[in-house]
Enzyme design. Structure first.
Site, PDB file in Angstrom:
ATOM      1  N   ARG A  45      -6.440  -3.075  -5.839  1.00 41.23           N
ATOM      2  CA  ARG A  45      -7.012  -2.791  -4.541  1.00 41.23           C
ATOM      3  C   ARG A  45      -6.508  -1.441  -3.995  1.00 41.23           C
ATOM      4  O   ARG A  45      -7.041  -0.907  -3.035  1.00 41.23           O
ATOM      5  CB  ARG A  45      -6.596  -3.881  -3.530  1.00 41.23           C
ATOM      6  CG  ARG A  45      -6.953  -5.295  -3.944  1.00 41.23           C
ATOM      7  CD  ARG A  45      -6.471  -6.234  -2.827  1.00 41.23           C
ATOM      8  NE  ARG A  45      -6.819  -7.599  -3.038  1.00 41.23           N
ATOM      9  CZ  ARG A  45      -5.995  -8.505  -3.576  1.00 41.23           C
ATOM     10  NH1 ARG A  45      -4.759  -8.171  -3.919  1.00 41.23           N
ATOM     11  NH2 ARG A  45      -6.377  -9.748  -3.764  1.00 41.23           N
ATOM     12  N   GLU A 110      -7.252   6.145  -9.375  1.00 37.38           N
ATOM     13  CA  GLU A 110      -6.041   5.318  -9.252  1.00 37.38           C
ATOM     14  C   GLU A 110      -5.268   5.692  -7.988  1.00 37.38           C
ATOM     15  O   GLU A 110      -5.333   6.839  -7.542  1.00 37.38           O
ATOM     16  CB  GLU A 110      -5.113   5.567 -10.462  1.00 37.38           C
ATOM     17  CG  GLU A 110      -5.216   4.544 -11.557  1.00 37.38           C
ATOM     18  CD  GLU A 110      -4.474   3.242 -11.245  1.00 37.38           C
ATOM     19  OE1 GLU A 110      -4.262   2.925 -10.062  1.00 37.38           O
ATOM     20  OE2 GLU A 110      -4.127   2.547 -12.205  1.00 37.38           O
ATOM     21  N   ASP A 111      -4.510   4.735  -7.466  1.00 35.85           N
ATOM     22  CA  ASP A 111      -3.633   5.054  -6.333  1.00 35.85           C
ATOM     23  C   ASP A 111      -2.357   5.760  -6.804  1.00 35.85           C
ATOM     24  O   ASP A 111      -1.971   6.792  -6.270  1.00 35.85           O
ATOM     25  CB  ASP A 111      -3.289   3.779  -5.534  1.00 35.85           C
ATOM     26  CG  ASP A 111      -2.722   2.650  -6.401  1.00 35.85           C
ATOM     27  OD1 ASP A 111      -2.669   2.779  -7.645  1.00 35.85           O
ATOM     28  OD2 ASP A 111      -2.320   1.610  -5.834  1.00 35.85           O
ATOM     29  N   ASP A 114       2.768   5.035 -12.383  1.00 36.67           N
ATOM     30  CA  ASP A 114       4.219   4.829 -12.352  1.00 36.67           C
ATOM     31  C   ASP A 114       4.715   4.778 -13.798  1.00 36.67           C
ATOM     32  O   ASP A 114       4.943   5.806 -14.421  1.00 36.67           O
ATOM     33  CB  ASP A 114       4.456   3.526 -11.581  1.00 36.67           C
ATOM     34  CG  ASP A 114       5.902   3.262 -11.249  1.00 36.67           C
ATOM     35  OD1 ASP A 114       6.697   4.207 -11.243  1.00 36.67           O
ATOM     36  OD2 ASP A 114       6.242   2.093 -10.977  1.00 36.67           O
ATOM     37  N   THR A 115       4.804   3.575 -14.390  1.00 43.24           N
ATOM     38  CA  THR A 115       5.225   3.484 -15.797  1.00 43.24           C
ATOM     39  C   THR A 115       4.133   3.990 -16.746  1.00 43.24           C
ATOM     40  O   THR A 115       4.416   4.405 -17.863  1.00 43.24           O
ATOM     41  CB  THR A 115       5.538   2.029 -16.186  1.00 43.24           C
ATOM     42  OG1 THR A 115       4.339   1.262 -16.069  1.00 43.24           O
ATOM     43  CG2 THR A 115       6.641   1.447 -15.308  1.00 43.24           C
ATOM     44  N   GLY A 116       2.873   3.880 -16.328  1.00 43.58           N
ATOM     45  CA  GLY A 116       1.750   4.283 -17.173  1.00 43.58           C
ATOM     46  C   GLY A 116       1.095   3.112 -17.902  1.00 43.58           C
ATOM     47  O   GLY A 116       0.030   3.282 -18.500  1.00 43.58           O
ATOM     48  N   LEU A 119      -2.584   2.267 -16.694  1.00 46.27           N
ATOM     49  CA  LEU A 119      -3.569   3.268 -17.107  1.00 46.27           C
ATOM     50  C   LEU A 119      -3.827   3.217 -18.607  1.00 46.27           C
ATOM     51  O   LEU A 119      -4.973   3.335 -19.058  1.00 46.27           O
ATOM     52  CB  LEU A 119      -3.046   4.648 -16.711  1.00 46.27           C
ATOM     53  CG  LEU A 119      -4.061   5.759 -16.637  1.00 46.27           C
ATOM     54  CD1 LEU A 119      -5.253   5.361 -15.773  1.00 46.27           C
ATOM     55  CD2 LEU A 119      -3.397   7.010 -16.070  1.00 46.27           C
ATOM     56  N   LYS A 142       4.269   9.387 -10.262  1.00 41.17           N
ATOM     57  CA  LYS A 142       5.740   9.280 -10.290  1.00 41.17           C
ATOM     58  C   LYS A 142       6.186   9.522 -11.728  1.00 41.17           C
ATOM     59  O   LYS A 142       6.461   8.565 -12.465  1.00 41.17           O
ATOM     60  CB  LYS A 142       6.132   7.853  -9.924  1.00 41.17           C
ATOM     61  CG  LYS A 142       6.534   7.617  -8.498  1.00 41.17           C
ATOM     62  CD  LYS A 142       7.253   6.283  -8.403  1.00 41.17           C
ATOM     63  CE  LYS A 142       6.683   5.400  -7.371  1.00 41.17           C
ATOM     64  NZ  LYS A 142       7.324   4.071  -7.282  1.00 41.17           N
ATOM     65  N   PHE A 163       9.761   3.881  -3.467  1.00 38.90           N
ATOM     66  CA  PHE A 163       8.666   2.929  -3.272  1.00 38.90           C
ATOM     67  C   PHE A 163       7.876   3.324  -2.032  1.00 38.90           C
ATOM     68  O   PHE A 163       8.413   3.379  -0.929  1.00 38.90           O
ATOM     69  CB  PHE A 163       9.186   1.501  -3.146  1.00 38.90           C
ATOM     70  CG  PHE A 163       8.087   0.483  -3.250  1.00 38.90           C
ATOM     71  CD1 PHE A 163       7.626   0.064  -4.488  1.00 38.90           C
ATOM     72  CD2 PHE A 163       7.474  -0.026  -2.104  1.00 38.90           C
ATOM     73  CE1 PHE A 163       6.575  -0.853  -4.595  1.00 38.90           C
ATOM     74  CE2 PHE A 163       6.431  -0.938  -2.202  1.00 38.90           C
ATOM     75  CZ  PHE A 163       5.986  -1.349  -3.444  1.00 38.90           C
ATOM     76  N   ARG A 176      -1.493  -1.468   3.892  1.00 42.42           N
ATOM     77  CA  ARG A 176      -2.557  -0.752   3.175  1.00 42.42           C
ATOM     78  C   ARG A 176      -3.370   0.137   4.112  1.00 42.42           C
ATOM     79  O   ARG A 176      -3.943   1.120   3.675  1.00 42.42           O
ATOM     80  CB  ARG A 176      -3.515  -1.742   2.498  1.00 42.42           C
ATOM     81  CG  ARG A 176      -2.927  -2.483   1.307  1.00 42.42           C
ATOM     82  CD  ARG A 176      -4.042  -3.172   0.547  1.00 42.42           C
ATOM     83  NE  ARG A 176      -3.568  -4.188  -0.382  1.00 42.42           N
ATOM     84  CZ  ARG A 176      -3.180  -3.955  -1.631  1.00 42.42           C
ATOM     85  NH1 ARG A 176      -3.153  -2.735  -2.102  1.00 42.42           N
ATOM     86  NH2 ARG A 176      -2.793  -4.948  -2.417  1.00 42.42           N
TER      87      ARG A 176
HETATM   88  P1  5GP Z   1       2.149   1.325 -13.694  1.00 42.95           P
HETATM   89  O1  5GP Z   1       1.438   0.423 -14.653  1.00 42.95           O
HETATM   90  O2  5GP Z   1       1.806   2.779 -13.828  1.00 42.95           O
HETATM   91  O3  5GP Z   1       3.646   1.110 -13.737  1.00 42.95           O
HETATM   92  O4  5GP Z   1       1.800   0.788 -12.292  1.00 42.95           O
HETATM   93  C1  5GP Z   1       0.848   1.219 -11.463  1.00 42.95           C
HETATM   94  C2  5GP Z   1       0.751   0.210 -10.335  1.00 42.95           C
HETATM   95  O5  5GP Z   1       2.051  -0.174  -9.831  1.00 42.95           O
HETATM   96  C3  5GP Z   1       0.055   0.844  -9.161  1.00 42.95           C
HETATM   97  O6  5GP Z   1      -1.350   0.724  -9.269  1.00 42.95           O
HETATM   98  C4  5GP Z   1       0.657   0.093  -7.993  1.00 42.95           C
HETATM   99  O7  5GP Z   1      -0.056  -1.107  -7.778  1.00 42.95           O
HETATM  100  C5  5GP Z   1       2.055  -0.261  -8.441  1.00 42.95           C
HETATM  101  N1  5GP Z   1       3.062   0.693  -7.897  1.00 42.95           N
HETATM  102  C6  5GP Z   1       3.812   1.555  -8.616  1.00 42.95           C
HETATM  103  N2  5GP Z   1       4.613   2.279  -7.810  1.00 42.95           N
HETATM  104  C7  5GP Z   1       4.356   1.857  -6.543  1.00 42.95           C
HETATM  105  C8  5GP Z   1       4.867   2.238  -5.234  1.00 42.95           C
HETATM  106  O8  5GP Z   1       5.713   3.118  -5.050  1.00 42.95           O
HETATM  107  N3  5GP Z   1       4.331   1.572  -4.177  1.00 42.95           N
HETATM  108  C9  5GP Z   1       3.390   0.602  -4.309  1.00 42.95           C
HETATM  109  N4  5GP Z   1       2.949   0.031  -3.175  1.00 42.95           N
HETATM  110  N5  5GP Z   1       2.884   0.215  -5.510  1.00 42.95           N
HETATM  111  C10 5GP Z   1       3.376   0.851  -6.617  1.00 42.95           C
END
Ligand code: 5GP
Length: 187
Positions: A45, A110-111, A114-116, A119, A142, A163, A176
């Site tokens: 979302r 995407e918003d 983070d880890t990837g 995606l 990030k 965060f 949000r």
């Molecule tokens: P990834 O798979 O890249 O680790 O995660 C991406 C998802 O982790 C984002 O779409 C989001 O939902 C969540 N996320 C990662 N970092 C943050 C953050 O700093 N704040 C929030 N609210 N969600 C995050």
């Protein structure tokens, strides 16, 4: 049930900075996809506010430069991540309007990356639907937290390892609707 939505104090990216950067991204996307149909694929979302403003920025960029047209389609997917000790990064598609992607240019919206893992999963899934191309536009990146390499074509802002909430991003489904990005200081 407590329903608090008092804004976190520490603003990381103001509303005007967000809007200025989204305007630039819209102009860049119109230049890159000139006269080609594009599917904007929002990841629910967290991307909803960014998605809506980016779609309008793309429209405005066309008004500013009428020789460039980028007809848009909207699609959305919803993913869930399971973080546990056996599978630390399992991602699953729980909802997805991915019926119309074959032979189309797709831009994932995407918003935050983070880890990837999210995606990477989405990219692999979408390729099975035979799109013409896939690019990625994320509002926030990030890079310090990356565990798997992912290619990102458009980045709004690179942020440190903190965060953040607001502008679509939540903590426990709150915040949000903040029109800016803030660091969550206390919970
Ligand atoms: P990834 O798979 O890249 O680790 O995660 C991406 C998802 O982790 C984002 O779409 C989001 O939902 C969540 N996320 C990662 N970092 C943050 C953050 O700093 N704040 C929030 N609210 N969600 C995050």
């Amino acid at each position: 049930m407590s329903v608090t939505n008092s804004p976190p104090e520490s603003v990381l990216i103001s509303e005007s900075h967000l809007q200025n950067r989204i305007h630039e991204l819209g102009a860049q996307i119109v230049t890159d996809y000139e006269n080609q149909e594009l599917v904007l694929l929002g990841v629910l979302r967290g991307s909803v506010l960014f998605f809506a403003d980016l779609a309008r920025a793309i429209f405005r960029a066309q008004v500013e430069n009428p020789v460039r047209e980028v007809p848009l389609r909207f699609e959305f997917v919803q993913l869930v991540s399971y973080h546990n000790s056996t599978k630390p990064s399992a991602v699953e598609l729980i909802r997805g309007g991915t019926d119309y992607l074959e032979e189309r240019h797709v831009l994932i919206v995407e918003d935050i990356v983070d880890t990837g893992h999210t995606l990477k999963f989405l990219h692999e899934h979408l390729w099975t639907l035979k799109p013409k191309s896939i690019k990625v536009c994320t509002l926030l990146d990030k890079p310090s937290q990356r565990q798997v390499p992912v290619a990102i074509d458009y980045i709004g802002f690179e942020i440190p390892d903190t965060f953040v909430v607001g502008y679509g991003l939540d903590y426990a489904q709150q915040y949000r609707n903040l029109p800016y990005i803030a660091v969550l200081e206390s919970t």
